[in-house]
Write an enzyme that holds these catalytic residues in place. Structure first.
Site, PDB file in Angstrom:
ATOM      1  N   ASP A 138       7.144  80.772   4.408  1.00  0.00           N
ATOM      2  CA  ASP A 138       6.399  80.162   5.716  1.00  0.00           C
ATOM      3  C   ASP A 138       5.681  81.424   6.069  1.00  0.00           C
ATOM      4  O   ASP A 138       6.254  82.433   6.734  1.00  0.00           O
ATOM      5  CB  ASP A 138       7.503  79.926   6.756  1.00  0.00           C
ATOM      6  N   ARG A 140       3.400  81.300   8.660  1.00  0.00           N
ATOM      7  CA  ARG A 140       2.904  81.272   9.924  1.00  0.00           C
ATOM      8  C   ARG A 140       3.071  82.396  11.040  1.00  0.00           C
ATOM      9  O   ARG A 140       4.259  83.112  10.912  1.00  0.00           O
ATOM     10  CB  ARG A 140       3.163  80.072  10.609  1.00  0.00           C
TER      11      ARG A 140
END
Ligand SMILES: [Zn+2]
EC number: 3.5.4.25
Length: 215
Positions: A138, A140
């Site tokens: 991930d 982000r």
């Protein structure tokens, strides 16, 4: 880096199921990654900010990461479209902001996300597929989200999210999360495995009915 509001404009919204609302859409200069992120003020967001400034409850905020396939085309491989729709209505009711973050596919980009889908069709889960492509599970980053909130006068938020990482990152970036409010579960035959993986792998708060996950 200090962000500043660049423009603000009102945009009437209509979702595929007919739900309508109105958004005050903000653009910014000085966001950390230089991408064109948006903040949508929904409902009585002005009052929500003012109440919070007087020590009352914080505005309801959802950082939503862009998902072209789910948000625009209604893909059922994930739950992004229904989550976006739910957030728009709940934030309109409560007053607050929807942050539309331009970080497709957990930050790996649109083409790589579709590559990851192809790998998932060979048996990998969503996180394993990202790793197989040389990406993080991930990628982000919520720095720009925090910048937008601080610029909009919302240093405290009630966070509409099932993702504990969003709360952790925002806290570290100077935005105090006073409450974490889970979103509904948007389960379909096509996304059951994806949601189970999300829940088990990253401690997302998802109350999934067991019968739906048996297959
Ligand atoms: Zn999605």
């Amino acid at each position: 880096m200090t962000a500043q509001i660049r423009t603000q404009v009102t945009v009437p919204l209509r979702f595929p199921d007919g739900y309508t609302t109105s958004a005050r859409v903000f653009t910014f200069t000085g966001l950390a990654d230089g991408r064109e992120h948006l903040a949508l003020g929904l409902g009585d967001w002005r009052a929500a900010v003012a109440v919070a400034a007087d020590g009352g409850p914080a505005p309801l905020v959802r950082p939503h990461s862009e998902c072209l396939t789910g948000d625009v085309f209604g893909s059922e491989r994930c739950d992004c479209g229904p989550q976006l729709r739910e957030a728009a209505e709940r934030i309109t009711t409560a007053g607050g902001f929807l942050l539309y973050l331009r970080q497709e596919g957990r930050g790996i980009g649109l083409y790589a996300k579709l590559d990851a889908y192809a790998l998932q069709d060979t048996g990998l889960d969503t996180y394993q597929a990202n790793l197989a492509l040389g990406h993080g599970e991930d990628e982000r980053d919520y720095t720009a989200a925090a910048q937008m909130l601080l610029t909009l006068g919302a240093p405290r938020v009630r966070l509409l999210s099932n993702n504990p990482d969003k709360a952790t990152q925002l806290g570290a970036l100077g935005v105090r999360v006073t409450d974490r409010i889970p979103t509904g579960v948007h389960l379909s035959a096509a996304n059951a495995r994806y949601l189970t993986t999300k829940r088990d792998h990253t401690a997302h708060t998802l109350d999934l009915p067991l019968t739906a996950l048996a297959s």
